[in-house]
Write a protein that holds these residues in place. Structure first.
Motif, PDB file in Angstrom:
ATOM      1  N   VAL A 136       0.862  -1.175   0.000  1.00  0.00           N
ATOM      2  CA  VAL A 136       0.000   0.000   0.000  1.00  0.00           C
ATOM      3  C   VAL A 136       0.898   1.226   0.000  1.00  0.00           C
ATOM      4  N   SER A 137       0.598   2.153  -0.871  1.00  0.00           N
ATOM      5  CA  SER A 137       1.412   3.368  -0.943  1.00  0.00           C
ATOM      6  C   SER A 137       0.540   4.573  -0.659  1.00  0.00           C
ATOM      7  N   SER A 138       1.187   5.661  -0.300  1.00  0.00           N
ATOM      8  CA  SER A 138       0.438   6.896  -0.091  1.00  0.00           C
ATOM      9  C   SER A 138       0.011   7.455  -1.444  1.00  0.00           C
ATOM     10  N   LEU A 139      -0.991   8.310  -1.421  1.00  0.00           N
ATOM     11  CA  LEU A 139      -1.456   8.924  -2.672  1.00  0.00           C
ATOM     12  C   LEU A 139      -0.328   9.725  -3.311  1.00  0.00           C
ATOM     13  N   LYS A 140       0.478  10.394  -2.483  1.00  0.00           N
ATOM     14  CA  LYS A 140       1.593  11.192  -3.020  1.00  0.00           C
ATOM     15  C   LYS A 140       2.623  10.281  -3.697  1.00  0.00           C
ATOM     16  N   ALA A 141       2.935   9.143  -3.065  1.00  0.00           N
ATOM     17  CA  ALA A 141       3.890   8.214  -3.667  1.00  0.00           C
ATOM     18  C   ALA A 141       3.347   7.627  -4.962  1.00  0.00           C
ATOM     19  N   PHE A 142       2.063   7.321  -4.980  1.00  0.00           N
ATOM     20  CA  PHE A 142       1.428   6.801  -6.195  1.00  0.00           C
ATOM     21  C   PHE A 142       1.517   7.837  -7.320  1.00  0.00           C
ATOM     22  N   GLU A 143       1.213   9.089  -6.979  1.00  0.00           N
ATOM     23  CA  GLU A 143       1.252  10.163  -7.975  1.00  0.00           C
ATOM     24  C   GLU A 143       2.664  10.340  -8.517  1.00  0.00           C
ATOM     25  N   ASP A 144       3.654  10.371  -7.610  1.00  0.00           N
ATOM     26  CA  ASP A 144       5.049  10.554  -8.042  1.00  0.00           C
ATOM     27  C   ASP A 144       5.480   9.421  -8.970  1.00  0.00           C
ATOM     28  N   TYR A 145       5.116   8.213  -8.636  1.00  0.00           N
ATOM     29  CA  TYR A 145       5.495   7.072  -9.477  1.00  0.00           C
ATOM     30  C   TYR A 145       4.877   7.196 -10.866  1.00  0.00           C
ATOM     31  N   GLN A 146       3.598   7.547 -10.926  1.00  0.00           N
ATOM     32  CA  GLN A 146       2.923   7.635 -12.214  1.00  0.00           C
ATOM     33  C   GLN A 146       3.557   8.711 -13.099  1.00  0.00           C
ATOM     34  N   TYR A 147       3.988   9.807 -12.494  1.00  0.00           N
ATOM     35  CA  TYR A 147       4.586  10.882 -13.283  1.00  0.00           C
ATOM     36  C   TYR A 147       6.028  10.557 -13.705  1.00  0.00           C
ATOM     37  N   LYS A 148       6.771   9.901 -12.807  1.00  0.00           N
ATOM     38  CA  LYS A 148       8.214   9.783 -13.029  1.00  0.00           C
ATOM     39  C   LYS A 148       8.660   8.421 -13.554  1.00  0.00           C
ATOM     40  N   ASN A 149       7.970   7.356 -13.167  1.00  0.00           N
ATOM     41  CA  ASN A 149       8.504   6.026 -13.448  1.00  0.00           C
ATOM     42  C   ASN A 149       7.571   5.096 -14.216  1.00  0.00           C
ATOM     43  N   ALA A 150       6.306   5.469 -14.339  1.00  0.00           N
ATOM     44  CA  ALA A 150       5.342   4.541 -14.946  1.00  0.00           C
ATOM     45  C   ALA A 150       5.580   4.383 -16.440  1.00  0.00           C
ATOM     46  N   TRP A 151       5.394   3.153 -16.913  1.00  0.00           N
ATOM     47  CA  TRP A 151       5.469   2.862 -18.332  1.00  0.00           C
ATOM     48  C   TRP A 151       4.143   3.229 -18.992  1.00  0.00           C
ATOM     49  N   THR A 152       4.179   3.253 -20.316  1.00  0.00           N
ATOM     50  CA  THR A 152       2.944   3.573 -21.043  1.00  0.00           C
ATOM     51  C   THR A 152       1.848   2.572 -20.719  1.00  0.00           C
ATOM     52  N   TRP A 153       2.207   1.281 -20.616  1.00  0.00           N
ATOM     53  CA  TRP A 153       1.174   0.273 -20.340  1.00  0.00           C
ATOM     54  C   TRP A 153       0.546   0.499 -18.964  1.00  0.00           C
TER      55      TRP A 153
END
Length: 984
Positions: free
Chosen positions: A796-813
């Motif tokens: 489980v991650s915080s909303l802020k950590a989830f947001e940061d991951y999606q912006y910085k590290n998430a792949w297109t898929w």
């Protein structure tokens, strides 16, 4: 009097007991008492003189009281010297007692210890008088209820006074605009509300306060809602927590509006609005007994007056009988499922049926006859006789049975101070129970009990149970013929000719199925009762199949169920006694092998076949929530195994309803997926609540900057089919957990952990409850690989950590997956925040390599999952993964969202493919023709997919069947080429 004189009298009384085992047990208890009292500075033996025979009755009936007497010998001395064992007490006795006992306490641990000791003393007195028949039943229940009132009142007052210096005193404006103080009001429900509490009862409470507002004159200002939530939490902890000194009362808050998912405390306006707009029939039954048991009585009376129109209609209301029938049938299913026929509360002819009889007439006539707006069961029964609604004999039967059943309930609970209504199974406990009820042995006791329960059941059945049709002469004659086939030694030729004559499509195969069953070891080794039931069932089954299309295949499917219940033939009795259920079994097994297998795996859901109107009309989400809440209310919150089984029954039963409605054409595909998704969402909500309560009990509440929070700051995000509202039968759940707590803060329990650890363990508990295999299976398989960093990421991650991951590290898929993401359970506030984050991310996806990334991912999926990766075979087609299939349509929808979300906010709204495609059409980003073609193809593929699952077939079609989809495949391929490939 000396010890020797008392002991002589004790031994004399013990010798008169009817059982050697009981004599030994009582003498052992006596030796424990002697040892404890000799170590005491009190002369207990003197006050015991003359009460020896009463002590023996108490020791026969209660090991719990023996423990109290050993630990607190002073209680016996004080009670005897005050004359409280031999005489009644005033109604305000416990109020005055606790006011004095708690007056000078300024430490919470001392408060909790003191109130528990007061409870032990009260229980000693009440059980002593009850087992010796020194107090009538209603005095016993009144004393228990008055102690509960006093406990809640004084403990609430104690905590309130200590919260005010920190948080201030709640205030609200009156009609003149003046600020006036507010206080919390506690409604007692159920037996507590009716002053009918039993010896080891929990207490059902609802917390309310008059008006919203803010606190004044404290170090910090908070809303009245927050203050009273803190007060309610403190009150529950002081009463409910199990310590070295025991507990005061088990507190159950599940009757409040919205149940466990609702706020702990509500204002008058909020609670009135709930009952007016969302109140259910069963909540009307519950509110009959509502009583202001603590807090401002005058303001509480205003609330009760506000709720009266919800409970009592101004006209004679016979609709409640149908609601009662459904409520009772739900209880009956639970009794059968758990083998609780010997439960003297819930079983047939039990306490609950007497309560229902009184309550149904209260709801029917109470709006017109205000005398029936009475919380007392016995008073209502008397009024019903006086009004000619109940006959004198019925009234007397119910009265006698109620007295005996409640005395039995108290005797069962007195043994160990446990909340149970199950008759004991061991011989010693049975002997003790019988003696406590004035019978000379178990046989005479059970004969009396059964006679009284039969009289109650007869009255109840007359009130609510519909009558089944009689067996026709034609059916009886036909069944006689099939009995010969099943029971006689018949040649193969003769048997096959009979099957052939009545129209079985494959008579030789049908006879082989019957012959194999008859010769199987499991049937040959059946006990006599099971064999007799099977001998009745098989001829009726064969009769039912005579006019059925596909009779032999249907027979084979039903016999899978028969073999699964061969050692539990009560299910066969259920079918034989309910013709409607029997007919529906045949119909559903004929329509779907998947359904027949589900029934064989979990035969307990055969109960669902009884009510045809509900079987083919699955409830909507609000009704599902309501029904699950009713299921869970009857189970103690600490009985995790029972709660998990109840959830599994609920899921299996409702999935059966959806499948039944779909295979019979009563429910279209899109609606079927909607309902399957609703079931998952309702279960997830409930499981999160269960896990939350378990974690809070262990670690306390997580804290933020304003103090402890009263509900989880957590959401469950559904992806894939769950997020897209497209669940099918057997779908797993793709979910991600997100919290919004301060990870630098800790919980406030005795065993503190930081918030991140708390929520990680909460999620682990949720997954455990969902995936553990019990006798009824698991709930769902859980797939959490879509969380940030996949399997290597945090649970489980915080909303802020989830947001940061999606912006910085998430792949297109992963952004494609986010298109299908939707909050399916958890905090409404955090849901709004997540939705905003999701929309912002979808609107910010970089466009440079978007198309090529999506197309490359599709090619990789085809290479690994498609049955025809090259796409050059027309006679093989995987509905989902092959070119021109569902995944192509899903990828086009996802690509469109990622492409146009920045310019068109409407594209970010939906998570399901159909509405995404419809949005493309509305925005003129795709032609009407193309959208309609894609939607039609998608629906056709999904309908066929569902059909394949319900027929236990692969979703990869071949041969002529594959040719049926070639036109749709070509259309999808053409649009894919135009919309995707030509852009690369």
């Amino acid at each position: 009097m000396s010890l020797s004189a008392v002991e002589k009298q004790i031994h004399s009384s013990v010798a008169a007991l009817p059982s050697a085992a009981l004599q030994t047990h009582i003498l052992q208890q006596w030796e424990r008492l002697v040892d404890a009292w000799n170590m005491s500075s009190l002369d207990v033996f003197s006050v015991l003189s003359g009460n020896e025979s009463q002590l023996i009755k108490v020791l026969v009936g209660s090991d719990y009281v023996a423990d109290v007497l050993c630990r607190y010998p002073k209680f016996l001395v004080e009670l005897v010297e005050a004359g409280e064992l031999s005489a009644s007490i005033s109604s305000d006795h416990y109020d005055r007692l606790l006011q004095t006992a708690l007056a000078d306490i300024d430490d919470e641990s001392v408060l909790n210890k003191t109130i528990r000791e007061c409870r032990q003393k009260m229980m000693l007195r009440v059980i002593w008088r009850d087992l010796n028949r020194l107090a009538p039943l209603m005095e016993t229940t009144r004393d228990l209820s008055r102690f509960a009132d006093a406990s809640v009142t004084h403990v609430m007052r104690w905590h309130s006074e200590r919260l005010k210096p920190v948080w201030g005193e709640p205030h609200a404006k009156n009609p003149n605009g003046e600020l006036v103080p507010q206080s919390m009001i506690v409604l007692g429900m159920g037996k507590l509300g009716a002053d009918e509490l039993n010896l080891s009862s929990d207490i059902d409470l609802i917390f309310v306060f008059p008006q919203s507002g803010w606190t004044q004159n404290g170090k910090r200002e908070i809303s009245n809602q927050e203050f009273f939530t803190k007060l309610g939490q403190k009150l529950i902890q002081s009463l409910d927590n199990q310590t070295a000194d025991g507990f005061v009362f088990r507190v159950d808050m599940r009757l409040r509006p919205y149940g466990e998912s609702g706020p702990l405390v509500m204002s008058f306006n909020a609670i009135e609005d709930y009952y007016q707009s969302q109140g259910r029939e069963w909540e009307r039954y519950a509110m009959i007994k509502a009583r202001v048991m603590a807090g401002d009585q005058a303001r509480g009376a205003e609330l009760i007056s506000l709720l009266k129109p919800f409970v009592y209609r101004k006209y004679i209301d016979f609709s409640v009988i149908e609601a009662l029938r459904g409520l009772k049938e739900m209880i009956n299913r639970e009794v059968r499922r758990k083998g609780m026929e010997h439960n003297i509360k819930l079983g047939r002819g039990g306490i609950r049926e007497i309560e229902f009889i009184a309550q149904v007439f209260q709801l029917i006539h109470g709006g017109m006859d205000v005398r029936l707006q009475n919380r007392s069961l016995l008073a209502v029964l008397q009024l019903l006789e006086e009004g000619g609604i109940l006959s004198s004999s019925a009234h007397q039967n119910l009265l006698t049975a109620y007295q005996f059943l409640r005395d039995t309930e108290h005797a069962i609970q007195a043994l160990q101070d446990k909340q149970t209504q199950l008759l004991p199974e061991d011989e010693l406990s049975r002997t003790r129970l019988a003696l406590s009820l004035g019978c000379d042995g178990w046989d005479s006791y059970i004969a009396k009990l059964n006679a009284l329960r039969a009289s109650v059941e007869a009255e109840f059945v007359d009130l609510i149970r519909p009558v089944d049709e009689d067996v026709t002469a034609e059916e009886d004659a036909s069944c006689d013929g099939w009995r010969s086939v099943w029971l006689d030694d018949m040649s193969d030729e003769e048997a096959v000719s009979i099957f052939d004559a009545v129209g079985f499509d494959r008579p030789a195969d049908a006879w082989k199925l019957i012959k194999d069953l008859k010769g199987s070891k499991r049937v040959r080794t059946l006990q006599r009762e099971g064999q007799e039931r099977l001998n009745q069932f098989i001829p009726q089954l064969l009769y039912q199949l005579e006019s059925t299309d596909g009779s032999t295949e249907t027979l084979a499917r039903v016999l899978v169920l028969v073999e699964s219940v061969i050692r539990r033939t009560a299910y066969l009795v259920l079918l034989m006694e309910n013709k409607t259920a029997f007919a529906q079994l045949i119909r559903l097994c004929q329509a779907s092998p998947w359904i027949s297998q589900q029934l064989a795996k979990t035969p307990v859901i055969l109960d669902e076949l009884i009510n045809v109107s509900s079987l083919y009309s699955p409830p909507d989400k609000a009704e599902l929530n309501d029904e699950l809440r009713q299921h869970m209310l009857r189970i103690p919150e600490d009985d995790l195994e029972a709660l998990m089984e109840s959830l599994r029954y609920f899921k299996n039963a409702h999935v059966l309803r959806v499948a039944a409605a779909e295979v019979t054409g009563a429910l279209p595909l899109m609606k079927a997926s909607d309902y399957l998704t609703y079931i998952a969402e309702v279960i997830l909500e409930n499981v999160v609540d269960m896990a939350w309560h378990q974690m809070v009990e262990r670690y306390g509440y997580p804290c933020n900057d304003d103090g402890p929070v009263s509900s989880p700051e957590l959401i469950v995000v559904g992806y894939g089919k769950l997020g897209g509202i497209e669940l099918s039968y057997g779908s797993d759940l793709d979910i991600v957990f997100i919290h919004n707590s301060n990870t630098k803060k800790y919980t406030n329990g005795l065993k503190q952990v930081d918030n991140q650890v708390f929520y990680t363990r909460l999620v682990q508990r949720v997954v455990h409850i969902m995936t553990t295999v019990t006798p009824l299976g698991d709930l769902y398989e859980i797939d959490m690989r879509l969380r940030p960093e996949g399997n290597s990421g945090m649970l489980v991650s915080s909303l802020k950590a989830f947001e940061d991951y999606q912006y910085k590290n998430a792949w297109t898929w992963e952004h494609q997956a986010l298109v299908r993401a939707r909050v399916v359970a958890g905090s409404r506030q955090l849901e709004g925040q997540f939705n905003q984050v999701r929309e912002d991310i979808l609107a910010s996806v970089k466009q440079e390599s978007l198309l090529s990334s999506v197309v490359d991912m599709r090619k990789k999926m085809m290479a690994s999952l498609a049955s025809n990766p090259a796409g050059d075979q027309d006679d093989v087609f995987h509905l989902k993964h092959d070119a021109g299939g569902m995944v192509d349509i899903e990828f086009m929808a996802q690509y469109a969202v990622l492409l146009w979300s920045k310019d068109y906010p409407e594209m970010r709204i939906w998570s399901d493919n159909i509405r995404i495609l419809e949005t493309l059409e509305a925005l003129k980003l795709m032609s009407v023709e193309e959208v309609n073609q894609l939607i039609e193809a998608y629906k056709v593929f999904r309908i066929e997919g569902h059909r394949k699952i319900l027929n236990n077939q692969s979703v990869a079609v071949t041969g002529e069947e594959a040719q049926n989809f070639s036109e749709y495949r070509q259309i999808v391929n053409k649009i894919w080429q135009h919309f995707m490939e030509d852009r690369v």
